[in-house]
Design a protein around this motif. Sequence first.
Motif, mmCIF file in Angstrom:
data_model
loop_
_atom_site.group_PDB
_atom_site.id
_atom_site.type_symbol
_atom_site.label_atom_id
_atom_site.label_comp_id
_atom_site.label_asym_id
_atom_site.label_seq_id
_atom_site.Cartn_x
_atom_site.Cartn_y
_atom_site.Cartn_z
ATOM 1 N N LEU A 58 0.823 -1.208 0.000
ATOM 2 C CA LEU A 58 0.000 0.000 0.000
ATOM 3 C C LEU A 58 0.859 1.261 0.000
ATOM 4 C CD1 LEU A 58 -2.803 -1.077 2.495
ATOM 5 C CD2 LEU A 58 -3.005 -0.797 0.031
ATOM 6 N N GLN A 59 1.975 1.235 0.704
ATOM 7 C CA GLN A 59 2.882 2.393 0.708
ATOM 8 C C GLN A 59 3.445 2.642 -0.690
ATOM 9 O OE1 GLN A 59 5.643 1.230 3.746
ATOM 10 N NE2 GLN A 59 4.349 1.984 5.434
ATOM 11 N N LYS A 62 0.684 4.254 -2.751
ATOM 12 C CA LYS A 62 0.544 5.673 -2.390
ATOM 13 C C LYS A 62 1.667 6.506 -3.013
ATOM 14 C CE LYS A 62 0.214 8.825 1.553
ATOM 15 N NZ LYS A 62 1.319 9.681 1.093
ATOM 16 N N TYR A 65 0.973 7.062 -6.717
ATOM 17 C CA TYR A 65 -0.069 8.065 -6.928
ATOM 18 C C TYR A 65 0.450 9.473 -6.623
ATOM 19 C CZ TYR A 65 -3.884 4.772 -7.748
ATOM 20 O OH TYR A 65 -4.710 3.833 -8.304
ATOM 21 N N ASP A 66 1.227 9.610 -5.549
ATOM 22 C CA ASP A 66 1.758 10.933 -5.198
ATOM 23 C C ASP A 66 2.615 11.491 -6.340
ATOM 24 O OD1 ASP A 66 0.546 10.990 -2.723
ATOM 25 O OD2 ASP A 66 2.275 10.192 -1.646
ATOM 26 N N GLU A 82 -8.277 7.862 -5.903
ATOM 27 C CA GLU A 82 -7.727 6.527 -5.703
ATOM 28 C C GLU A 82 -6.658 6.534 -4.613
ATOM 29 O OE1 GLU A 82 -8.496 3.469 -6.993
ATOM 30 O OE2 GLU A 82 -10.270 4.531 -7.711
ATOM 31 N N ARG A 83 -5.848 7.577 -4.564
ATOM 32 C CA ARG A 83 -4.832 7.688 -3.509
ATOM 33 C C ARG A 83 -5.477 7.739 -2.129
ATOM 34 N NH1 ARG A 83 -1.672 12.264 -2.345
ATOM 35 N NH2 ARG A 83 -3.693 13.337 -2.235
ATOM 36 N N ASP A 84 -6.603 8.440 -2.021
ATOM 37 C CA ASP A 84 -7.314 8.529 -0.737
ATOM 38 C C ASP A 84 -7.860 7.171 -0.312
ATOM 39 O OD1 ASP A 84 -6.743 11.197 -0.671
ATOM 40 O OD2 ASP A 84 -8.722 11.867 -1.349
ATOM 41 N N LYS A 85 -8.285 6.350 -1.277
ATOM 42 C CA LYS A 85 -8.749 4.998 -0.948
ATOM 43 C C LYS A 85 -7.601 4.170 -0.353
ATOM 44 C CE LYS A 85 -12.295 4.756 -4.584
ATOM 45 N NZ LYS A 85 -12.707 4.038 -5.823
ATOM 46 N N VAL A 86 -6.410 4.336 -0.919
ATOM 47 C CA VAL A 86 -5.238 3.618 -0.413
ATOM 48 C C VAL A 86 -4.927 4.050 1.013
ATOM 49 C CG1 VAL A 86 -2.763 3.250 -0.726
ATOM 50 C CG2 VAL A 86 -4.274 3.274 -2.714
ATOM 51 N N VAL A 87 -4.955 5.359 1.264
ATOM 52 C CA VAL A 87 -4.655 5.885 2.601
ATOM 53 C C VAL A 87 -5.674 5.362 3.618
ATOM 54 C CG1 VAL A 87 -4.516 7.982 4.008
ATOM 55 C CG2 VAL A 87 -3.510 7.942 1.715
ATOM 56 N N MET A 90 -4.924 1.775 4.477
ATOM 57 C CA MET A 90 -3.741 1.708 5.334
ATOM 58 C C MET A 90 -4.119 1.982 6.790
ATOM 59 S SD MET A 90 -0.936 3.641 2.889
ATOM 60 C CE MET A 90 0.357 3.600 4.137
#
Length: 293
Positions: A58-59, A62, A65-66, A82-87, A90
């Motif tokens: 997951l890191q 992220k 995406y960043d 999509e990045r917010d879903k990953v965060v 986590m």
Amino acid sequence: MEDQQNNSNSSLKIIIGVLALLLVGSLYYIYKISTEAEQVQTVLTTTVSEKESVMKDLQELKATYDAAIAENTSMSEELVKERDKVVKLMNDIDKSKGDVSKYKSEVSKLQNNMKALMAENDVLKKQNKTLTIQRDSTVVVLGEAKKYNEVLVGQNEDLSKTVEKGSKLTVLNMQTAAYKIRSSGKQIATDKAGRADVLKISFTIAENQIAKSGDKEYYVQVIDSKSNVLGDKQTVNFGDKLLTYSFISKVKYENKTVNVTEDLPGKDFAKGTYFVNVFDKSELVSKTSFTLK
């Protein structure tokens, strides 16, 4: 006396037997406890290892995406979602204390989404690079044309003050409008960019008895609100001057007034102000503008 000794031996044997059974039971119990402890330790170690592995994946998602968001492409908003879903995932895993295998399918789904979005983002970056090169090239050509047009306009204004009558033809009443074409072929005027199918450009060549008659050619240049030349986009040289035009209007002139109407078909017209210029070779003889909403 002998009977007492025999009884003592029997009791001793019984005691020894009981102690042996207790010893065997104790050893079995100790073995069972040790085995269960090892199994618990193995489960705990496996759970921690799986959690670290999932968090690492997951890191990496992220970070990808960043980096993509930092490029500020047209997909930035979708990438942020999509990045917010990953965060969020986590955070959920970080708070969990048990088995994280239930999150693996969700992680896999996020990874697949990332691959698809990155592929689409790469295509957009390549397209943007190509469009930037084309735009820069067009801006250079149009910039020179506009500068040249300004010079020509100034010359024409000076000549109009001193020349009352000459051999040059005068282009008047230039008008431009957009139309939608129905299936029947009927053309309906519109000011909506999304509805337009064709631009109709018309102008009048004034009567001039001393002008030379015959076939005339006028270069019509239509520039949209994004500084793009529409139509043929052909470039012609007049000495050291370049002119990018949309189409050529061919007129048979016999020293009398001639009304000219030309259609410029197209699709996906941009909203905003359009500029229309008519050139007699390199000379700007008429211009107008109109707006599509």
